[in-house]
Design a protein around this motif. Structure first.
Motif, mmCIF file in Angstrom:
data_model
loop_
_atom_site.group_PDB
_atom_site.id
_atom_site.type_symbol
_atom_site.label_atom_id
_atom_site.label_comp_id
_atom_site.label_asym_id
_atom_site.label_seq_id
_atom_site.Cartn_x
_atom_site.Cartn_y
_atom_site.Cartn_z
ATOM 1 N N ASP A 159 -5.475 6.315 0.756
ATOM 2 C CA ASP A 159 -5.223 4.896 0.510
ATOM 3 C C ASP A 159 -6.114 4.366 -0.602
ATOM 4 O O ASP A 159 -7.243 4.779 -0.778
ATOM 5 N N HIS A 160 -5.537 3.439 -1.335
ATOM 6 C CA HIS A 160 -6.282 2.783 -2.413
ATOM 7 C C HIS A 160 -7.021 1.586 -1.863
ATOM 8 O O HIS A 160 -6.653 0.927 -1.009
ATOM 9 N N ASN A 190 0.776 4.195 -2.837
ATOM 10 C CA ASN A 190 0.554 5.609 -2.508
ATOM 11 C C ASN A 190 1.708 6.481 -2.983
ATOM 12 O O ASN A 190 1.497 7.599 -3.462
ATOM 13 N N ARG A 209 0.839 -1.202 0.000
ATOM 14 C CA ARG A 209 0.000 0.000 0.000
ATOM 15 C C ARG A 209 0.875 1.254 0.000
ATOM 16 O O ARG A 209 0.579 2.222 -0.694
ATOM 17 N N VAL A 225 -2.460 11.892 -0.955
ATOM 18 C CA VAL A 225 -2.905 10.649 -1.573
ATOM 19 C C VAL A 225 -3.614 9.819 -0.516
ATOM 20 O O VAL A 225 -3.056 9.533 0.533
#
Length: 126
Positions: free
Chosen positions: A125-126, A99, A95, A123
């Motif tokens: 978190d995805h 990012n 992660r 950014v």
């Protein structure tokens, strides 16, 4: 971070009431505006064990003693760290890399534009 990753507990002294003193006794606080204090507290929070961040010298010293004399407490902290490694964002390298890459992409798109403003890169978190 590496110490936490292998399950070695650490404690941090971080006071919001910064009053430097020349003598550290139970009633005084000390300046914890040093980078090491802030980084240590940040790592503990990211590892989801922020209860090991102490606001006073007295509490900090008590925790150090507790680490030595209370084996059960110390073992429980180690177990929490081991569990944290599996779920904490601090140890989620994949992660972190995603990012970082997203930040680079955002910086590149800003650089290629005609806008001369340089905003903070945030950014999520995805």
């Amino acid at each position: 971070c590496d110490a936490l990753y292998i399950g070695l507990p650490m404690i941090s002294l971080l006071s919001s009431d910064i009053q430097p003193t020349s003598i550290c006794d139970e009633q005084s606080t000390i300046a914890t505006d040093k980078l090491a204090s802030r980084v240590g507290a940040s790592l503990l929070r990211a590892a989801e064990i922020e209860d090991l961040v102490y606001p006073t010298m007295s509490e900090y010293e008590d925790a150090m003693v507790k680490c030595v004399i209370n084996n059960e407490w110390f073992k429980s902290i180690r177990e929490r760290l081991r569990s944290s490694v599996r779920v904490s964002p601090l140890f989620d390298t994949e992660r972190w890399v995603q990012n970082l890459e997203a930040s680079f992409i955002k910086m590149k798109s800003i650089n290629e534009g005609e806008d001369n403003e340089f905003p903070d890169i945030v950014v999520s978190d995805h």
